[in-house]
Design a protein around this motif. Sequence first.
Motif, short mmCIF file in Angstrom:
data_model
loop_
_atom_site.label_atom_id
_atom_site.label_comp_id
_atom_site.label_asym_id
_atom_site.label_seq_id
_atom_site.Cartn_x
_atom_site.Cartn_y
_atom_site.Cartn_z
N SER A 100 0.73 -1.18 -0.04
CA SER A 100 0.16 -0.22 0.08
C SER A 100 0.84 1.23 -0.05
O SER A 100 0.51 2.36 -0.56
CB SER A 100 -0.98 0.11 1.26
OG SER A 100 -0.30 0.33 2.48
N THR A 102 2.67 2.27 -1.88
CA THR A 102 3.25 2.93 -3.30
C THR A 102 1.70 3.46 -3.57
O THR A 102 1.59 4.30 -4.87
CB THR A 102 3.15 1.90 -4.61
OG1 THR A 102 2.22 0.87 -4.30
CG2 THR A 102 4.54 1.24 -3.90
N ARG A 103 0.53 3.66 -2.97
CA ARG A 103 -0.67 4.29 -3.26
C ARG A 103 -0.55 5.76 -3.15
O ARG A 103 0.17 6.22 -2.27
CB ARG A 103 -1.76 3.81 -2.25
CG ARG A 103 -2.09 2.15 -2.57
CD ARG A 103 -3.10 1.61 -1.61
NE ARG A 103 -4.28 2.45 -1.61
CZ ARG A 103 -5.49 2.08 -1.07
NH1 ARG A 103 -5.53 0.88 -0.36
NH2 ARG A 103 -6.88 2.55 -1.05
N THR A 104 -1.27 6.43 -4.02
CA THR A 104 -1.19 7.91 -3.79
C THR A 104 -2.63 8.61 -3.55
O THR A 104 -2.84 9.66 -3.87
CB THR A 104 -0.82 8.42 -5.25
OG1 THR A 104 -1.67 7.86 -6.21
CG2 THR A 104 0.58 7.92 -5.62
N ASP A 105 -3.65 7.44 -3.21
CA ASP A 105 -5.03 7.84 -2.85
C ASP A 105 -5.30 8.36 -1.34
O ASP A 105 -6.39 8.41 -1.12
CB ASP A 105 -6.26 7.03 -3.38
CG ASP A 105 -5.86 5.78 -2.88
OD1 ASP A 105 -4.85 5.48 -1.97
OD2 ASP A 105 -6.64 4.73 -3.22
N GLY A 106 -4.19 8.28 -0.60
CA GLY A 106 -4.40 8.45 0.78
C GLY A 106 -4.62 7.25 1.84
O GLY A 106 -5.04 7.38 2.80
N ALA A 108 -2.57 4.59 1.96
CA ALA A 108 -1.31 4.02 2.23
C ALA A 108 -1.32 3.63 3.56
O ALA A 108 -1.48 4.86 4.63
CB ALA A 108 -0.01 4.88 1.87
N PRO A 128 1.35 5.43 7.77
CA PRO A 128 2.25 4.64 6.39
C PRO A 128 3.46 4.00 7.04
O PRO A 128 4.14 4.62 7.92
CB PRO A 128 2.56 5.95 5.68
CG PRO A 128 1.52 6.79 6.03
CD PRO A 128 1.11 6.77 7.41
#
Length: 299
Positions: A100, A102-106, A108, A128
């Motif tokens: 997670s 690597t996620r950029t939608d909040g 992570a 994170p």
Amino acid sequence: MKRAILILLPLLLATGCKPAVEAEKSDAKVSCGLSVAKQGGWVKIPAGSVVLGQDPYFPEEGPTMRVQVTGFEMQAHEVTNREFAAFVAAKAYVTDAEKSLTRTDGGAGSAVFEIGKNGQPGQWKLVPGATWKAPLGPGSSIIGQEDKPVIHVSRQDAKAYAAWAGGRLPNEVEWEYAAQSGLPDQANTRSGAYDPQKKPIANTWQGLFPILDEGADGFQSTAPVGCFPPSKLGLYDMIGNVWEWTETPFQDGVSGTVKGGSWLCSDNFCGRYRPQARQPQDTDFSSNHIGFRLVRDAR
């Protein structure tokens, strides 16, 4: 993940009570649990029947019904950090919490319940870098906590471990049957958490959640497996310590079902430290109060 975090966010209660001591400090001197030599055992669960949803307390626990259950075997304790580390090393496995990042939608990270300080209530945070090997986030580790149940694992992570270890996740009926059958008093669905003198016999939260965990059970976080007496069937920590993943979908058909309650379950807020208690969780969800154990067909 975001939906699960919102479900778990505690109500902001009034402050002014003495806060719980930080987990690392409060548990530092506690020495208990199964030795490594005694870990990894399986318990034969005989065939029988169970009343699902006995004495329902929450709406999702019904309807009440008696079902027959085929015999099976269940791990005596929750999967530990040591056991999960062996799996990761053998398969070079990367958990959903680690992916997670690597996620950029909040979304992570993984959920961490942080004990309150200076009179403030504890609260859930999406951290994170919180993973099975860094349970409180970057800078933390499981060194010295190898005998505690692995946390920050999604249902997919648990199923991957199960496939490697030669087992499977229990379905909800198997889990509830094993937990209910092992209670000290099967007529009292809360008897796995407290004895008749109200003394805690499982790792739950004593006090006003989320303000004060009195730690009457000796812990204010997860406990090493086997610190509390086994059930009548020989199973450890079926009640409390960490919620446990099952294979069974929740009523919504989307979420997974977890059972057993955790170290965060209190009388005033959760109360789900009963075999019949159940809770939905997003299947990619992970936190510092959800783990798992395995079952396998009878041999």
